[in-house]
Design a protein around this motif. Structure first.
Motif, PDB file in Angstrom:
ATOM      1  N   ILE A 168      29.593  14.017  37.562  1.00 50.19           N
ATOM      2  CA  ILE A 168      29.938  14.304  36.172  1.00 50.19           C
ATOM      3  C   ILE A 168      31.036  15.354  36.106  1.00 50.19           C
ATOM      4  O   ILE A 168      30.947  16.401  36.747  1.00 50.19           O
ATOM      5  CB  ILE A 168      28.698  14.775  35.378  1.00 50.19           C
ATOM      6  CG1 ILE A 168      27.656  13.659  35.406  1.00 50.19           C
ATOM      7  CG2 ILE A 168      29.050  15.118  33.930  1.00 50.19           C
ATOM      8  CD1 ILE A 168      26.308  14.100  35.741  1.00 50.19           C
ATOM      9  N   GLN A 219      31.474  19.781  31.550  1.00 53.31           N
ATOM     10  CA  GLN A 219      30.143  19.981  30.932  1.00 53.31           C
ATOM     11  C   GLN A 219      29.292  20.969  31.733  1.00 53.31           C
ATOM     12  O   GLN A 219      28.098  20.732  31.960  1.00 53.31           O
ATOM     13  CB  GLN A 219      29.393  18.643  30.746  1.00 53.31           C
ATOM     14  CG  GLN A 219      30.183  17.514  30.143  1.00 53.31           C
ATOM     15  CD  GLN A 219      30.727  17.800  28.745  1.00 53.31           C
ATOM     16  OE1 GLN A 219      30.738  18.939  28.294  1.00 53.31           O
ATOM     17  NE2 GLN A 219      31.211  16.802  28.057  1.00 53.31           N
ATOM     18  N   GLY A 268      29.016   9.544  24.337  1.00 49.95           N
ATOM     19  CA  GLY A 268      29.823   9.197  25.512  1.00 49.95           C
ATOM     20  C   GLY A 268      30.468  10.347  26.253  1.00 49.95           C
ATOM     21  O   GLY A 268      31.516  10.172  26.874  1.00 49.95           O
ATOM     22  N   VAL A 269      29.870  11.537  26.201  1.00 42.56           N
ATOM     23  CA  VAL A 269      30.489  12.667  26.901  1.00 42.56           C
ATOM     24  C   VAL A 269      29.677  13.124  28.121  1.00 42.56           C
ATOM     25  O   VAL A 269      29.995  14.107  28.756  1.00 42.56           O
ATOM     26  CB  VAL A 269      30.728  13.882  25.970  1.00 42.56           C
ATOM     27  CG1 VAL A 269      31.703  13.521  24.867  1.00 42.56           C
ATOM     28  CG2 VAL A 269      29.420  14.408  25.396  1.00 42.56           C
ATOM     29  N   GLY A 270      28.591  12.412  28.413  1.00 39.44           N
ATOM     30  CA  GLY A 270      27.849  12.699  29.645  1.00 39.44           C
ATOM     31  C   GLY A 270      26.442  13.247  29.462  1.00 39.44           C
ATOM     32  O   GLY A 270      25.818  13.654  30.434  1.00 39.44           O
ATOM     33  N   LYS A 271      25.915  13.227  28.241  1.00 39.49           N
ATOM     34  CA  LYS A 271      24.575  13.799  28.018  1.00 39.49           C
ATOM     35  C   LYS A 271      23.516  13.026  28.832  1.00 39.49           C
ATOM     36  O   LYS A 271      22.788  13.617  29.621  1.00 39.49           O
ATOM     37  CB  LYS A 271      24.210  13.761  26.525  1.00 39.49           C
ATOM     38  CG  LYS A 271      25.175  14.562  25.658  1.00 39.49           C
ATOM     39  CD  LYS A 271      24.690  14.687  24.230  1.00 39.49           C
ATOM     40  CE  LYS A 271      24.675  13.385  23.447  1.00 39.49           C
ATOM     41  NZ  LYS A 271      25.996  12.753  23.255  1.00 39.49           N
ATOM     42  N   LYS A 291      14.620   7.068  29.043  1.00 43.25           N
ATOM     43  CA  LYS A 291      15.456   7.395  27.891  1.00 43.25           C
ATOM     44  C   LYS A 291      14.899   6.657  26.690  1.00 43.25           C
ATOM     45  O   LYS A 291      14.673   5.452  26.757  1.00 43.25           O
ATOM     46  CB  LYS A 291      16.905   6.956  28.145  1.00 43.25           C
ATOM     47  CG  LYS A 291      17.805   7.221  26.955  1.00 43.25           C
ATOM     48  CD  LYS A 291      19.217   6.719  27.183  1.00 43.25           C
ATOM     49  CE  LYS A 291      20.070   7.035  25.967  1.00 43.25           C
ATOM     50  NZ  LYS A 291      21.479   6.672  26.130  1.00 43.25           N
ATOM     51  N   LEU A 319      35.725  14.983  25.243  1.00 46.23           N
ATOM     52  CA  LEU A 319      36.559  14.811  26.433  1.00 46.23           C
ATOM     53  C   LEU A 319      38.018  14.590  26.038  1.00 46.23           C
ATOM     54  O   LEU A 319      38.305  13.874  25.080  1.00 46.23           O
ATOM     55  CB  LEU A 319      36.057  13.617  27.236  1.00 46.23           C
ATOM     56  CG  LEU A 319      34.590  13.700  27.683  1.00 46.23           C
ATOM     57  CD1 LEU A 319      34.117  12.359  28.224  1.00 46.23           C
ATOM     58  CD2 LEU A 319      34.396  14.810  28.712  1.00 46.23           C
ATOM     59  N   ILE A 372      37.683  11.644  35.337  1.00 50.24           N
ATOM     60  CA  ILE A 372      36.540  10.712  35.318  1.00 50.24           C
ATOM     61  C   ILE A 372      36.912   9.385  35.986  1.00 50.24           C
ATOM     62  O   ILE A 372      36.102   8.768  36.672  1.00 50.24           O
ATOM     63  CB  ILE A 372      36.053  10.477  33.865  1.00 50.24           C
ATOM     64  CG1 ILE A 372      35.392  11.753  33.328  1.00 50.24           C
ATOM     65  CG2 ILE A 372      35.071   9.311  33.770  1.00 50.24           C
ATOM     66  CD1 ILE A 372      35.013  11.718  31.865  1.00 50.24           C
ATOM     67  N   ALA A 409      33.892   8.704  27.016  1.00 51.39           N
ATOM     68  CA  ALA A 409      34.319   8.038  28.252  1.00 51.39           C
ATOM     69  C   ALA A 409      34.015   6.546  28.238  1.00 51.39           C
ATOM     70  O   ALA A 409      34.544   5.803  29.067  1.00 51.39           O
ATOM     71  CB  ALA A 409      33.642   8.690  29.447  1.00 51.39           C
ATOM     72  N   ARG A 410      33.177   6.110  27.313  1.00 52.60           N
ATOM     73  CA  ARG A 410      32.885   4.673  27.263  1.00 52.60           C
ATOM     74  C   ARG A 410      34.156   3.869  27.012  1.00 52.60           C
ATOM     75  O   ARG A 410      34.243   2.706  27.391  1.00 52.60           O
ATOM     76  CB  ARG A 410      31.873   4.368  26.162  1.00 52.60           C
ATOM     77  CG  ARG A 410      30.492   4.882  26.495  1.00 52.60           C
ATOM     78  CD  ARG A 410      29.408   4.094  25.792  1.00 52.60           C
ATOM     79  NE  ARG A 410      28.108   4.610  26.173  1.00 52.60           N
ATOM     80  CZ  ARG A 410      27.473   5.555  25.501  1.00 52.60           C
ATOM     81  NH1 ARG A 410      28.018   6.047  24.387  1.00 52.60           N
ATOM     82  NH2 ARG A 410      26.306   5.989  25.902  1.00 52.60           N
ATOM     83  N   TYR A 441      35.860   2.220  29.989  1.00 46.40           N
ATOM     84  CA  TYR A 441      35.315   0.956  30.500  1.00 46.40           C
ATOM     85  C   TYR A 441      36.068  -0.228  29.918  1.00 46.40           C
ATOM     86  O   TYR A 441      36.478  -1.125  30.628  1.00 46.40           O
ATOM     87  CB  TYR A 441      33.836   0.814  30.113  1.00 46.40           C
ATOM     88  CG  TYR A 441      32.898   1.681  30.891  1.00 46.40           C
ATOM     89  CD1 TYR A 441      32.047   1.132  31.844  1.00 46.40           C
ATOM     90  CD2 TYR A 441      32.837   3.051  30.676  1.00 46.40           C
ATOM     91  CE1 TYR A 441      31.170   1.914  32.564  1.00 46.40           C
ATOM     92  CE2 TYR A 441      31.958   3.850  31.393  1.00 46.40           C
ATOM     93  CZ  TYR A 441      31.127   3.282  32.329  1.00 46.40           C
ATOM     94  OH  TYR A 441      30.263   4.059  33.038  1.00 46.40           O
TER      95      TYR A 441
HETATM   96  N1  LIG Z   1      31.669  14.092  31.762  1.00 44.98           N
HETATM   97  C1  LIG Z   1      31.607  12.876  32.313  1.00 44.98           C
HETATM   98  N2  LIG Z   1      31.855  12.710  33.637  1.00 44.98           N
HETATM   99  C2  LIG Z   1      31.791  11.491  34.185  1.00 44.98           C
HETATM  100  N3  LIG Z   1      31.465  10.377  33.529  1.00 44.98           N
HETATM  101  C3  LIG Z   1      31.183  10.467  32.230  1.00 44.98           C
HETATM  102  C4  LIG Z   1      31.232  11.735  31.559  1.00 44.98           C
HETATM  103  N4  LIG Z   1      30.905  11.528  30.269  1.00 44.98           N
HETATM  104  C5  LIG Z   1      30.640  10.225  30.143  1.00 44.98           C
HETATM  105  N5  LIG Z   1      30.809   9.572  31.292  1.00 44.98           N
HETATM  106  C6  LIG Z   1      30.649   8.128  31.504  1.00 44.98           C
HETATM  107  O1  LIG Z   1      30.464   7.499  30.247  1.00 44.98           O
HETATM  108  C7  LIG Z   1      29.235   6.789  30.167  1.00 44.98           C
HETATM  109  C8  LIG Z   1      28.523   7.158  28.878  1.00 44.98           C
HETATM  110  O2  LIG Z   1      28.068   8.498  28.927  1.00 44.98           O
HETATM  111  P1  LIG Z   1      26.602   8.950  28.536  1.00 44.98           P
HETATM  112  O3  LIG Z   1      25.665   7.788  28.693  1.00 44.98           O
HETATM  113  O4  LIG Z   1      26.247  10.156  29.278  1.00 44.98           O
HETATM  114  O5  LIG Z   1      26.793   9.228  26.992  1.00 44.98           O
HETATM  115  P2  LIG Z   1      26.008  10.234  26.047  1.00 44.98           P
HETATM  116  O6  LIG Z   1      26.772  11.487  25.974  1.00 44.98           O
HETATM  117  O7  LIG Z   1      24.597  10.323  26.472  1.00 44.98           O
HETATM  118  O8  LIG Z   1      26.106   9.485  24.661  1.00 44.98           O
HETATM  119  P3  LIG Z   1      24.964   8.748  23.825  1.00 44.98           P
HETATM  120  O9  LIG Z   1      24.178   9.810  23.167  1.00 44.98           O
HETATM  121  O10 LIG Z   1      25.719   7.905  22.873  1.00 44.98           O
HETATM  122  O11 LIG Z   1      24.173   7.924  24.804  1.00 44.98           O
HETATM  123  C9  LIG Z   1      28.432   7.199  31.385  1.00 44.98           C
HETATM  124  O12 LIG Z   1      27.854   6.080  31.968  1.00 44.98           O
HETATM  125  C10 LIG Z   1      29.438   7.820  32.324  1.00 44.98           C
HETATM  126  O13 LIG Z   1      29.806   6.911  33.309  1.00 44.98           O
END
Ligand SMILES: Nc1ncnc2c1ncn2[C@@H]1O[C@H](COP(=O)(O)OP(=O)(O)OP(=O)(O)O)[C@@H](O)[C@H]1O
Length: 459
Positions: free
Chosen positions: A20, A23, A63-66, A83, A352, A360, A409-410, A413
């Motif tokens: 990651i 963050q 999509g920020v890595g939570k 989850k 991000l 990333i 980050a989504r 993809y």
């Molecule tokens: N800081 C990061 N570093 C690396 N990859 C990241 C990062 N943030 C997001 N990603 C990539 O983006 C995808 C989506 O992130 P994640 O599932 O953590 O979203 P989230 O913050 O939990 O959002 P939500 O609440 O909508 O699920 C992850 O599978 C990951 O591959």
């Protein structure tokens, strides 16, 4: 594999850094929280009671890595991980899933984890049993030969009765065993009996019962005789079908259950997403009351209680809860005060930017560019990303997030998928080396980016 319990919070963060980007606050918070759980477990009983678990609230856009941070942490610590979306639950007494069900799901995940691990441990022995079963089908013993009218299967021209002599049977089987191991019999067909613990149709999936910790189909499944089916298949397939069956027979399910319960209780991590969506600002009537009800139902669980599951009672005292949400409209202070108190560790995750996207795309051990490279490499195609190619992808993803909806980050993809769509289709027919530079990226996305309607569908 690293011994997780020996890792310091700093080392845990270093491990998370492999997957990651950025963050750091959130990484630090989760590292400290799991370490504190280990510390708390070591305390004498009277102290254990005094120190309430410190759960985490992650605040940040989508999509920020939570989730990724929580999931990686679980992987690293060998924890069962679940989850859930807070919005999925309804207050106790209403139709729908109540919050207790998440503990049951966590236990189910733990049971699977332990079962898979134990099955792996007995794999060698199970393979031997599979071999014996196949040999038994090929050269049936007297009793079985009489049961099976056509035991006369390839390579064994003699009638089954001629194998009445057990020495002969053993010799023939040993002869075939060598061929079987060498894979020489893989394409031959045999008929085997497959047992399944069949639950009578109609009893499967009664959510109300499951919510009460009962599992009727399982209870009945254990009482009823196992269903047996005879099937013809190639030996190569029989090896695959029989292996899990034989592995399961060798695994002691009581042991699995005990270990799984302990794993879920002491190591479990539950990630509750969309926490902001269950705040009910104008409490009084309608859905707000129900949302507050869900919050109230959550309280005892995150505080520490015992939940009945079909595997036995589960204490939630040491389960780590990580709640998350964007909190754009509602604020954490809109949660009922008691629940706010149960999530004392607050961390904000940063949106991000383009430079994060560049990292990333390239740095994590499972980075997207590396994934595509690995996929194409299986067909001998070399995929190369130039620096300006990566910059271009990051910039386009960033711009789209600003223009359309910010999905973090989504977005990478969908953009990368589109950039490489043609290559994935053509490989390996045309090129054996593909270079993705900024020109390549622009060419691939030209028509789409300019058309806002189109990009909102495709990218
Ligand atoms: N800081 C990061 N570093 C690396 N990859 C990241 C990062 N943030 C997001 N990603 C990539 O983006 C995808 C989506 O992130 P994640 O599932 O953590 O979203 P989230 O913050 O939990 O959002 P939500 O609440 O909508 O699920 C992850 O599978 C990951 O591959």
């Amino acid at each position: 594999m690293v011994d997780f319990d020996k890792l310091t919070p700093r080392e845990i963060v270093e491990e998370l850094n492999k997957y990651i980007i950025g963050q750091n606050e959130a990484k630090k918070a989760v590292a400290v929280a799991v370490r504190n759980r280990i510390r708390r477990q070591k305390l004498p009983e009277n102290w254990k009671k005094e120190i309430t678990p410190k759960n985490i609230l992650m605040i940040g856009p989508t999509g920020v890595g939570k989730t990724e941070i929580a999931r990686r942490l679980a992987q690293l610590s060998g924890s069962p991980f679940l989850k859930v979306e807070a919005t999925r639950f309804t207050e106790v007494g209403y139709v729908g899933k109540n919050v207790d069900s998440m503990i049951r799901e966590l236990v189910e995940i733990a049971v699977n984890m332990v079962k898979q691990r134990k099955m792996k441990e007995v794999e060698e022995k199970a393979k031997l049993n599979v071999e014996n079963r196949i040999l038994e089908a090929l050269v049936p013993s007297k009793r079985r030969a009489q049961q099976i009218p056509f035991a006369n299967i390839f390579g064994i021209q003699e009638k089954p009765q001629e194998y009445e002599d057990s020495r002969q049977i053993t010799e023939k089987r040993e002869e075939l065993r060598r061929k079987l191991r060498a894979g020489e019999l893989d394409n031959e067909e045999i008929e085997i009996e497959i047992e399944s613990s069949g639950s009578p149709i109609g009893f499967i999936g009664l959510p109300e019962m499951e919510d009460m910790g009962m599992d009727l189909s399982n209870m009945l499944g254990n009482l009823l005789p196992k269903q047996r089916k005879r099937r013809r298949m190639k030996i190569s397939e029989a090896k695959k079908v029989l292996l899990p069956i034989e592995e399961e027979k060798l695994v002691d399910m009581d042991e699995v259950t005990q270990e799984a319960l302990s794993l879920a209780q002491n190591r479990g991590i539950i990630f509750i997403d969309e926490m902001d969506k269950i705040t009910g600002k104008n409490s009084g009537s309608g859905p707000d009351v129900s949302r507050q009800g869900v919050q109230r139902d959550l309280l005892p669980i995150v505080e520490g209680t015992t939940i009945t599951t079909k595997y036995g009672p589960v204490k939630t005292d040491f389960i780590l809860f990580i709640a998350a949400g964007a909190f754009h409209v509602a604020k954490p202070t809109d949660l009922i005060p008691e629940l706010q108190g149960r999530f004392p560790i607050r961390v904000e995750l940063e949106p991000l930017d383009k430079s994060d996207f560049v990292r990333i795309l390239t740095e994590p051990e499972n980075a997207l560019t590396k994934q595509y490279q690995a996929l194409l490499y299986t067909e001998g195609v070399q995929l190369e990303f130039t620096e300006d190619g990566i910059e271009e992808i990051a910039q386009i993803a960033y711009n789209l997030n600003q223009k359309l909806e910010n999905i973090g980050a989504r977005r990478l993809y969908t953009v990368l998928e589109k950039v490489l769509e043609e290559v994935m289709f053509k490989a390996p027919e045309v090129e054996d080396k593909v270079i993705v530079n900024s020109q390549f990226v622009r060419n691939r996305l030209k028509g789409i980016i300019e058309d806002e309607d189109l990009s909102s569908y495709i990218l």
